[in-house]
Enzyme design. Sequence first.
Site, PDB file in Angstrom:
ATOM      1  N   GLU A 132      29.986 -41.108   7.591  1.00  0.00           N
ATOM      2  CA  GLU A 132      30.981 -41.720   8.475  1.00  0.00           C
ATOM      3  C   GLU A 132      31.242 -40.901   9.748  1.00  0.00           C
ATOM      4  O   GLU A 132      32.366 -40.439   9.980  1.00  0.00           O
ATOM      5  CB  GLU A 132      32.304 -41.920   7.729  1.00  0.00           C
ATOM      6  CG  GLU A 132      32.197 -42.813   6.519  1.00  0.00           C
ATOM      7  CD  GLU A 132      33.558 -43.139   5.898  1.00  0.00           C
ATOM      8  OE1 GLU A 132      34.576 -42.607   6.359  1.00  0.00           O
ATOM      9  OE2 GLU A 132      33.583 -43.936   4.954  1.00  0.00           O
TER      10      GLU A 132
ATOM     11  N   GLU B 228      29.735 -46.054  -0.819  1.00  0.00           N
ATOM     12  CA  GLU B 228      31.120 -45.834  -1.264  1.00  0.00           C
ATOM     13  C   GLU B 228      31.820 -47.181  -1.309  1.00  0.00           C
ATOM     14  O   GLU B 228      31.683 -47.982  -0.389  1.00  0.00           O
ATOM     15  CB  GLU B 228      31.925 -44.939  -0.300  1.00  0.00           C
ATOM     16  CG  GLU B 228      31.628 -43.482  -0.362  1.00  0.00           C
ATOM     17  CD  GLU B 228      32.522 -42.649   0.577  1.00  0.00           C
ATOM     18  OE1 GLU B 228      33.682 -43.023   0.822  1.00  0.00           O
ATOM     19  OE2 GLU B 228      32.022 -41.626   1.071  1.00  0.00           O
TER      20      GLU B 228
END
Length: 460
Positions: free
Chosen positions: A165, A363
Amino acid sequence: MIKFPQDFFFGSATSATQSEGAGDIFGKSPSIWDYWYEIEPFKFHNRIGPKYTSNFYFDFKENVDLMEKTGHNSFRTSISWSRLIPKIDGRVNEEAVKFYKDYFKAIKDKGITLFVNFFHFDMPMYLQEIGGWANREVVDRYVDYCLNCFKYFDEYIDYYFTFNEPIVHVECGYLSQYHYPMEVDPKKAVQVAFNTQLASSLAIKALKKAGLKKKIGIILNLTPAYPRSNNENDIRAAEYANLFAQKSFLDPSVLGSYPEKLVDIIKKENLMPEFNQKDLDDIRENTVDFLGVNYYQPLRVKENPYIYKDDAIFTPNKFYLNYDMPGKKINPYRGWEIYPKALYDIAINLRDNYNNIEWLVSENGMGVEAEDRFKKDGRIEDDYRIDFMKEHLFYLNKAMKEGANCKGYQVWTFIDNWSWLNAYKNRYGLVEYDLETGNRKIKKSGYWFKELSDNKGFVE
Ligand code: BGP
């Protein structure tokens, strides 16, 4: 029955800082998280810092046993840069090498496919002191660090990721003050974003040159932006939000170039970073082999009807405002909307606009507070988590039937772990972790996950 392919990856993800513990021993130097906690502990929920997390440093063997018992055929963690290379002199910490070798070997010995990520928000403090990602020298140091990871651990690693991210350390560190160094400096934010992308591309280049045979990717939080309405102003707002939130890393990582519209805005706002033509060539020539996609919540936006004064500090919100949709389904503990269909939309977007690149859900999960309330006969009966996974898997499966190239589903996370600012407030694990005693116990969701993985599917 919702069925997945026989070779589908089921597992979970964590990060070094959130799981290892041993934050200031065995040669590890402080990362920005250790430092920030030292100077501002009140920023962290219940003043719990990163020094003691889920103790993988000491307990990885027991944890790996529990991975097997919860049906893991794959697992992702990261390497702590400040543990492997603790000082500015660039020397490798032998204790860290031993730890990661033992840890990764234990995973491999169980036949679990190992995904390893190089950077998960955790800049070594000695590099933050020279400017962090804003300093081009840190890009070269990152490449060197990646080469060391490859040299020491390649025999155990099956898949590599360059970053987790990356938009988060840009936004939270340099625009919104959720991460150290908590600056509000849009020009620096753009430089940090560019240098991060360059670091990812150069690491891919260097590793391939060094003989990397495995696949290497990047993990992005690909939150689709949904417009409030069909009004053209709202639709335009969503396009802008997608430029900043999704395409800023997705396009250069997968397609090798930045979207023109994004570059135009950055130019117009006088935020262009420093770079040279060779950097752009390197980005173009070193795209990822596959993607990790983290998905928790959608991004809902509406037009921004306000006029900014000429010298207003730039923010992407100039082009859109976040939209709080009435009646949305929400996880109240984290404040995040639950919208499983977005996973389908992400999958179709990758299929249609990104060469149907290979990817996996890296995730997805639900953090819940005070899970003790759900204990029956000593076990946490987290049916809400099972429902959450089922709903997301349903939409993922639907997209796969329509040709999406998804290879796996990894939850956040294996065992309750430390969260950046929320510490242990919300628990995400398939396994319960008792902070006081260190005891671990598989939750109902952990047993369900094992069945899911064994059967490669579940009954609706
Ligand atoms: C992701 C991060 C993870 C993890 C997760 C849950 O964005 O990659 O590191 O923390 O979010 O979020 P939180 O811990 O803030 O509840």
